[in-house]
Design an enzyme around this catalytic site. Structure first.
Site, PDB file in Angstrom:
ATOM      1  N   CYS A   2     -36.705 -33.972 -24.295  1.00 33.35           N
ATOM      2  CA  CYS A   2     -37.968 -33.007 -24.886  1.00 33.35           C
ATOM      3  C   CYS A   2     -38.621 -32.571 -23.699  1.00 33.35           C
ATOM      4  CB  CYS A   2     -38.965 -33.993 -25.534  1.00 33.35           C
ATOM      5  SG  CYS A   2     -38.192 -35.168 -26.828  1.00 33.35           S
ATOM      6  N   ARG A  27     -33.187 -27.824 -21.195  1.00 34.82           N
ATOM      7  CA  ARG A  27     -33.058 -29.373 -21.011  1.00 34.82           C
ATOM      8  C   ARG A  27     -32.349 -30.088 -22.245  1.00 34.82           C
ATOM      9  NH1 ARG A  27     -37.479 -31.309 -18.123  1.00 34.82           N
ATOM     10  NH2 ARG A  27     -37.792 -33.231 -19.556  1.00 34.82           N
ATOM     11  N   TRP A  74     -35.791 -33.643 -28.618  1.00 35.91           N
ATOM     12  CA  TRP A  74     -34.496 -34.208 -28.537  1.00 35.91           C
ATOM     13  C   TRP A  74     -34.660 -35.656 -29.269  1.00 35.91           C
ATOM     14  CZ3 TRP A  74     -31.765 -38.016 -26.128  1.00 35.91           C
ATOM     15  CH2 TRP A  74     -30.311 -37.921 -25.969  1.00 35.91           C
ATOM     16  N   ASN A  99     -42.952 -37.101 -24.701  1.00 34.68           N
ATOM     17  CA  ASN A  99     -41.596 -37.048 -24.191  1.00 34.68           C
ATOM     18  C   ASN A  99     -41.384 -38.542 -23.997  1.00 34.68           C
ATOM     19  OD1 ASN A  99     -39.096 -36.745 -22.961  1.00 34.68           O
ATOM     20  ND2 ASN A  99     -40.138 -35.398 -21.294  1.00 34.68           N
ATOM     21  N   GLY A 100     -40.239 -39.207 -24.236  1.00 31.77           N
ATOM     22  CA  GLY A 100     -39.994 -40.453 -23.835  1.00 31.77           C
ATOM     23  C   GLY A 100     -39.615 -41.355 -25.158  1.00 31.77           C
ATOM     24  N   GLU A 480     -13.770 -35.874 -14.441  1.00 29.07           N
ATOM     25  CA  GLU A 480     -14.658 -34.658 -14.657  1.00 29.07           C
ATOM     26  C   GLU A 480     -14.089 -33.471 -15.657  1.00 29.07           C
ATOM     27  OE1 GLU A 480     -17.608 -33.907 -14.445  1.00 29.07           O
ATOM     28  OE2 GLU A 480     -17.662 -31.694 -14.271  1.00 29.07           O
ATOM     29  N   LYS A 484     -15.695 -32.687 -19.167  1.00 26.81           N
ATOM     30  CA  LYS A 484     -16.186 -31.057 -19.568  1.00 26.81           C
ATOM     31  C   LYS A 484     -15.464 -30.987 -20.850  1.00 26.81           C
ATOM     32  CE  LYS A 484     -18.669 -30.366 -17.203  1.00 26.81           C
ATOM     33  NZ  LYS A 484     -19.241 -31.024 -16.325  1.00 26.81           N
ATOM     34  N   GLU A 487     -17.664 -32.717 -23.610  1.00 28.75           N
ATOM     35  CA  GLU A 487     -18.783 -32.393 -23.849  1.00 28.75           C
ATOM     36  C   GLU A 487     -18.979 -31.023 -24.685  1.00 28.75           C
ATOM     37  OE1 GLU A 487     -20.312 -31.977 -19.579  1.00 28.75           O
ATOM     38  OE2 GLU A 487     -21.868 -32.878 -20.372  1.00 28.75           O
ATOM     39  N   HIS A 503       0.158 -49.325 -17.836  1.00 24.59           N
ATOM     40  CA  HIS A 503      -0.590 -50.286 -18.204  1.00 24.59           C
ATOM     41  C   HIS A 503      -1.360 -50.052 -19.304  1.00 24.59           C
ATOM     42  CE1 HIS A 503       0.808 -51.973 -14.249  1.00 24.59           C
ATOM     43  NE2 HIS A 503       0.279 -50.712 -13.816  1.00 24.59           N
ATOM     44  N   LYS A 604     -29.973 -31.560 -20.920  1.00 27.12           N
ATOM     45  CA  LYS A 604     -29.395 -31.308 -19.603  1.00 27.12           C
ATOM     46  C   LYS A 604     -30.284 -31.978 -18.498  1.00 27.12           C
ATOM     47  CE  LYS A 604     -28.042 -28.465 -16.356  1.00 27.12           C
ATOM     48  NZ  LYS A 604     -26.478 -28.539 -16.010  1.00 27.12           N
TER      49      LYS A 604
HETATM   50  C1  AGP Z   1     -22.580 -32.865 -16.896  1.00 35.63           C
HETATM   51  O1  AGP Z   1     -21.947 -32.225 -17.431  1.00 35.63           O
HETATM   52  C2  AGP Z   1     -23.544 -33.686 -17.826  1.00 35.63           C
HETATM   53  N1  AGP Z   1     -24.253 -33.085 -18.545  1.00 35.63           N
HETATM   54  C3  AGP Z   1     -24.013 -35.051 -17.256  1.00 35.63           C
HETATM   55  O2  AGP Z   1     -23.016 -36.007 -17.298  1.00 35.63           O
HETATM   56  C4  AGP Z   1     -24.959 -35.206 -16.027  1.00 35.63           C
HETATM   57  O3  AGP Z   1     -23.829 -34.805 -14.878  1.00 35.63           O
HETATM   58  C5  AGP Z   1     -25.705 -36.473 -15.846  1.00 35.63           C
HETATM   59  O4  AGP Z   1     -26.354 -36.743 -16.931  1.00 35.63           O
HETATM   60  C6  AGP Z   1     -26.486 -36.565 -14.682  1.00 35.63           C
HETATM   61  O5  AGP Z   1     -27.318 -35.673 -14.462  1.00 35.63           O
HETATM   62  P1  AGP Z   1     -28.187 -35.398 -13.187  1.00 35.63           P
HETATM   63  O6  AGP Z   1     -27.084 -34.889 -12.406  1.00 35.63           O
HETATM   64  O7  AGP Z   1     -29.037 -34.437 -13.511  1.00 35.63           O
HETATM   65  O8  AGP Z   1     -28.545 -36.856 -12.620  1.00 35.63           O
END
Ligand code: AGP
Length: 609
Positions: A2, A27, A74, A99-100, A480, A484, A487, A503, A604
């Site tokens: 949010c 965000r 959000w 927010n929260g 990673e 990606k 996501e 394994h 974000k």
């Molecule tokens: C990355 O692509 C993600 N959106 C997510 O994993 C992100 O890296 C994670 O939420 C940590 O965020 P920060 O680096 O702002 O703490």
């Protein structure tokens, strides 16, 4: 997560609030809304979807007035819908944005239902506005009512509220999620970050946890968590007010992928000399801080934790026992803190709630201090750190982190190089310095693989699952790569150290399972190649990023796709191998038509637990 923007001014605040919301879009959110005191009453506009929808609604029916609050939501409690969008209103005279998460919302809701309040939404937030109305009906004093209500809330919150009986003031509070005050001439604003308010001011007060403020056009009265009147320093923001634009790229993510050579250069600027990391790069206290380090705990979430996992191997090479900790787990563990443990907190946003809490816990638990690796100046995590190394990647708008990740790795490499210098490990320091110098050019070469990646993307586009394999420094890069792809294309992807295949995960391998493998020319190469033969023998389709001198002899050439990578340094090769994986996820997502920059359900800046 949010976003909040609020303002009290002589002029009409709606255009300022809309621009603020637009700047908070990065965000992540699912709905947006605004409430403005329009002269005699509070009027509200809300939409499910994007801020542009709110703008259209406001064009049809403008909300004109000098007092207003606005929000991007959000969803946490209650699905994304117009009904659940903020601001929430009680009666017709109090409006509030939140927010929260209000953890005691169920108990408060039960109490308010008994008192006859009706709920129009499924949110936890709505209890706050009704509680405010209830306490106001008893106190007849909005400031006092707001303070009493805040004292009854459990959980994490940033709040802004207005009352129709006072058109020249608003109440705000922070306990967890970020909230700043922006000061103009005869007007004041509040927002979830400074960037939202840069069009109207560069003068800010950052609220601390527990702070409550009564904000009028000309004044701010601030109470701290003990309820004492307090003054907080104003800061001048140094952030650029440039409105981020895509500069011809189809998406922010693609633009940010291509900005990586420059992001790395920016991170290195003024910190890397001809033959060494420059003394002074980490501030005056760095030598004594780094000098006594005997252990390292790296704390982060998501992509930032993968940067930490790569760097762990560098620090271990220097003989420093290092662990990488997922913040949301670490904060609730009984962590045994070895003597002289340096905490490295990694966060592009600097506001991740779990990372913040874990760092605070580590400090309380006797850590030597926090080194913050962060892309956001003036963020919460930088404020609790002993030393901050800003990554200077520039604002990252795409929810999927790309340039922030390579900049984090660059910063972590600088730290490794510098600690090596302090410890007299000249060989490592010289190798790291040379590798860092060569890095931007190597990233440029990796970006040129674009067309070859298109072909891979066409193969992967219709798959439901994918496996990513890597070893050593490249295992975190495979994690990673898988993250990606998940996501932004919503394809289920997992990553394994290649040696783990037998394994368990080998059972998943058949002709429907693409396997993306990282096979650089390093000491683990032969082992990786033999793992790949095991996959091919089970009918798996292989996509191999191969080091320049690597030869994989396929048994069935139609099942094996190889991209030759540019020559890379031993230490920083993970930063280069991550580039084609970013491009791959981007291209697959593009072909599948997903919302690349704002993927579903993600934010974000994850400012709630
Ligand atoms: C990355 O692509 C993600 N959106 C997510 O994993 C992100 O890296 C994670 O939420 C940590 O965020 P920060 O680096 O702002 O703490």
């Amino acid at each position: 997560m949010c976003g909040i923007v609020a303002g009290v001014a002589e002029r009409s605040v709606a255009p300022i609030l809309v621009e603020g919301l637009r700047r908070l879009e990065y965000r992540g959110y699912d709905s947006a809304g605004m409430a403005v005191f329009t002269g005699t009453e509070i009027e509200r506009a809300r939409v499910l979807g994007k801020v542009v929808g709110l703008t259209e609604q406001l064009e049809q029916k403008p909300l004109v007035g000098g007092l207003g609050i606005a929000h991007t939501r959000w969803a946490t409690h209650g699905r994304p819908s117009e009904m659940n969008a903020h601001p929430h209103i009680s009666g017709s005279d109090i409006a509030l944005v939140h927010n929260g998460i209000i953890e005691n919302h169920e108990a408060l809701r039960a109490e308010l239902l008994t008192d006859g309040y009706n709920f129009a939404s499924e949110t936890d937030s709505e209890v706050v506005v009704h509680l405010l109305a209830k306490v106001y009906s008893e106190t007849k004093d909005f400031v006092e009512a707001f303070r009493q209500v805040v004292s009854r809330l459990e959980g994490a919150f940033a709040l802004a509220a207005i009352h129709a009986e006072d058109s020249t003031s608003m109440m705000i509070a922070r306990n967890g999620p970020p909230l700043v005050l922006g000061h103009g001439l005869g007007e004041n604003f509040a927002a979830s970050d400074m960037y939202a308010l840069l069009p109207v001011t560069n003068q800010f007060t950052v609220l601390e946890d527990g702070d409550i403020a009564h904000v009028t056009r000309a004044s701010v009265t601030l109470w701290d968590k003990a309820g004492e009147l307090v003054e907080r320093a104003q800061v001048t923001s140094t952030q650029s007010n440039d409105v981020a634009d895509k500069q011809g790229y189809k998406h922010y993510m693609l633009k940010e992928i291509h900005e990586q050579p420059n992001a790395v250069l920016q991170t290195l600027e003024g910190r890397l000399g001809q033959v060494q990391v420059l003394p002074g790069s980490f501030g005056p206290d760095a030598d004594s801080f780094f000098g006594g380090v005997e252990n390292i705990h790296i704390i982060a979430c998501g992509t930032s934790s993968y940067a930490g996992m790569v760097s762990r191997l560098w620090y271990e090479t220097l003989g420093i026992p290092t662990t990488v900790e997922i913040a949301s787990e670490y904060r609730y563990r009984q962590v045994a803190m070895p003597k002289n443990t340096m905490i490295i907190g990694i966060s592009q946003s600097g506001e991740t709630a779990d990372t913040m809490a874990a760092l605070e816990y580590a400090i309380e638990n006797g850590a030597r201090g926090v080194l913050a690796i962060c892309n956001a100046p003036e963020s919460s995590i930088t404020r609790l750190a002993k030393i901050t190394l800003l990554t200077r990647a520039g604002r990252e708008i795409g929810v999927a982190s790309t340039k922030a990740f390579t900049a984090q790795l660059t910063a972590l490499a600088l730290v490794a190089g510098y600690i090596a210098q302090l410890r007299g490990d000249d060989e490592f320091a010289a190798e790291m310095t040379a590798a860092l110098k060569a890095l931007p050019e190597q990233i440029v070469e990796a970006l040129a693989l674009d067309k070859q990646i298109d072909q891979w993307a066409e193969h992967i586009l219709h798959k439901d699952n994918a496996l990513f394999l890597g070893r050593g420094l490249h295992f975190p890069i495979s994690l990673e790569g898988a993250l990606k792809l998940k996501e932004i294309s919503y394809i289920h992807a997992e990553a394994y150290p290649a040696g783990e295949l037998k394994h368990g995960p080998l059972a998943l391998v058949d002709e429907n399972m693409p396997i993306v493998a990282i096979a650089p020319q390093d000491e683990l190469l032969e082992k990786v190649l033999s793992n790949l033969h095991e996959v091919e023998a089970r009918g798996g389709e292989l996509f191999i990023l191969a080091g320049e001198g690597v030869n994989y002899e396929p048994e069935q050439s139609n099942l094996v796709h190889i991209i030759k990578m540019p020559a890379v340094s031993r230490l920083l090769s993970p930063l280069v191998y991550t580039i084609p994986l970013q491009l791959l996820s981007y291209k697959v997502a593009l072909m599948r038509g997903t919302d690349v920059d704002q993927p579903r359900n993600l934010a974000k800046s994850v400012t709630v637990e």
